[in-house]
Scaffold this motif. Structure first.
Motif, mmCIF file in Angstrom:
data_model
loop_
_atom_site.group_PDB
_atom_site.id
_atom_site.type_symbol
_atom_site.label_atom_id
_atom_site.label_comp_id
_atom_site.label_asym_id
_atom_site.label_seq_id
_atom_site.Cartn_x
_atom_site.Cartn_y
_atom_site.Cartn_z
ATOM 1 N N LEU A 13 -14.017 12.387 -2.354
ATOM 2 C CA LEU A 13 -13.537 12.849 -3.655
ATOM 3 C C LEU A 13 -12.252 12.142 -4.080
ATOM 4 N N ILE A 14 -11.335 11.930 -3.128
ATOM 5 C CA ILE A 14 -10.099 11.210 -3.451
ATOM 6 C C ILE A 14 -10.427 9.783 -3.874
ATOM 7 N N GLY A 15 -11.313 9.131 -3.146
ATOM 8 C CA GLY A 15 -11.715 7.769 -3.506
ATOM 9 C C GLY A 15 -12.363 7.703 -4.870
ATOM 10 N N MET A 16 -13.250 8.651 -5.150
ATOM 11 C CA MET A 16 -13.915 8.676 -6.455
ATOM 12 C C MET A 16 -12.912 8.925 -7.574
ATOM 13 N N ALA A 17 -11.938 9.809 -7.342
ATOM 14 C CA ALA A 17 -10.927 10.096 -8.361
ATOM 15 C C ALA A 17 -10.072 8.857 -8.619
ATOM 16 N N ALA A 18 -9.699 8.145 -7.555
ATOM 17 C CA ALA A 18 -8.877 6.935 -7.716
ATOM 18 C C ALA A 18 -9.638 5.858 -8.475
ATOM 19 N N VAL A 19 -10.901 5.652 -8.113
ATOM 20 C CA VAL A 19 -11.719 4.651 -8.805
ATOM 21 C C VAL A 19 -11.956 5.074 -10.252
ATOM 22 N N GLY A 20 -12.236 6.345 -10.467
ATOM 23 C CA GLY A 20 -12.462 6.847 -11.822
ATOM 24 C C GLY A 20 -11.240 6.682 -12.705
ATOM 25 N N GLY A 30 -1.537 6.222 -8.392
ATOM 26 C CA GLY A 30 -0.443 6.554 -7.488
ATOM 27 C C GLY A 30 0.331 7.730 -8.060
ATOM 28 N N VAL A 31 0.538 8.751 -7.273
ATOM 29 C CA VAL A 31 1.145 9.978 -7.784
ATOM 30 C C VAL A 31 2.561 9.739 -8.303
ATOM 31 N N CYS A 97 4.005 5.206 -3.695
ATOM 32 C CA CYS A 97 3.826 6.284 -2.721
ATOM 33 C C CYS A 97 2.596 6.020 -1.855
ATOM 34 N N THR A 98 2.329 6.935 -0.951
ATOM 35 C CA THR A 98 1.192 6.754 -0.049
ATOM 36 C C THR A 98 -0.129 6.734 -0.797
ATOM 37 N N SER A 99 -0.213 7.455 -1.902
ATOM 38 C CA SER A 99 -1.474 7.428 -2.655
ATOM 39 C C SER A 99 -1.655 6.088 -3.356
ATOM 40 N N GLY A 100 -0.586 5.570 -3.928
ATOM 41 C CA GLY A 100 -0.683 4.275 -4.605
ATOM 42 C C GLY A 100 -0.929 3.132 -3.636
ATOM 43 N N HIS A 101 -0.155 3.086 -2.565
ATOM 44 C CA HIS A 101 -0.307 2.006 -1.587
ATOM 45 C C HIS A 101 -1.474 2.282 -0.633
ATOM 46 N N GLY A 102 -1.509 3.487 -0.064
ATOM 47 C CA GLY A 102 -2.479 3.794 0.992
ATOM 48 C C GLY A 102 -3.908 3.914 0.523
ATOM 49 N N ILE A 103 -4.120 4.441 -0.646
ATOM 50 C CA ILE A 103 -5.496 4.620 -1.135
ATOM 51 C C ILE A 103 -5.879 3.471 -2.059
#
Length: 138
Positions: A13-20, A30-31, A97-103
């Motif tokens: 779900l996190i991956g789909m949200a980021a791609v979407g 990135g948060v 942040c970790t969401s921007g860089h990590g995901i």
């Protein structure tokens, strides 16, 4: 087994949200960047960042009605505020942040994001070790 399935579903779900978010808005999800967008008065109510962040906050509330999570926070509100401020400072210092860089960054094979994520995780491991084993805080 159920925890593994839930973790996998959450990751998907996190991956789909980021791609979407990238597909629809042409921007990285990135948060820290989304929060920076909200701090611009011209774009607050019309910003897709607002709706994305509201979804991030509302989803756990909905989730707890279906699955009772076993999460216990053993810290004071002051500790949480200090931790949040330190994370905010770190995201500015690390340019994300970790969401921007990590995901988002790692999925785009960004070497800068891979290095930043390794530093985030390494600093977190060192912090936990120092706080628990050297300072003795449980």
């Amino acid at each position: 087994m159920m925890g593994t399935v839930l973790a996998l579903a959450g990751g998907i779900l996190i991956g789909m949200a980021a791609v979407g978010y990238l597909y629809v808005n042409g921007r990285i999800a990135g948060v820290s960047g989304l929060i920076a967008q909200l701090l611009q008065p011209k774009t607050f109510l019309g910003s897709s960042a607002l709706w994305f962040l509201l979804g991030l906050m509302i989803t756990p509330v909905i989730y707890q009605y279906f699955i009772k999570p076993e999460i216990v926070l053993n810290t004071s509100p002051v500790g949480l505020i200090v931790a949040g401020l330190l994370v905010g400072f770190g995201t500015r210092l690390g340019s994300g942040c970790t969401s921007g860089h990590g995901i988002c960054g790692i999925s785009r094979l960004s070497l800068r994001s891979m290095l930043a994520t390794m530093i985030f995780i390494g600093a977190g491991m060192i912090t936990v070790y120092v706080v628990r084993h050297i300072l003795g805080v449980a």
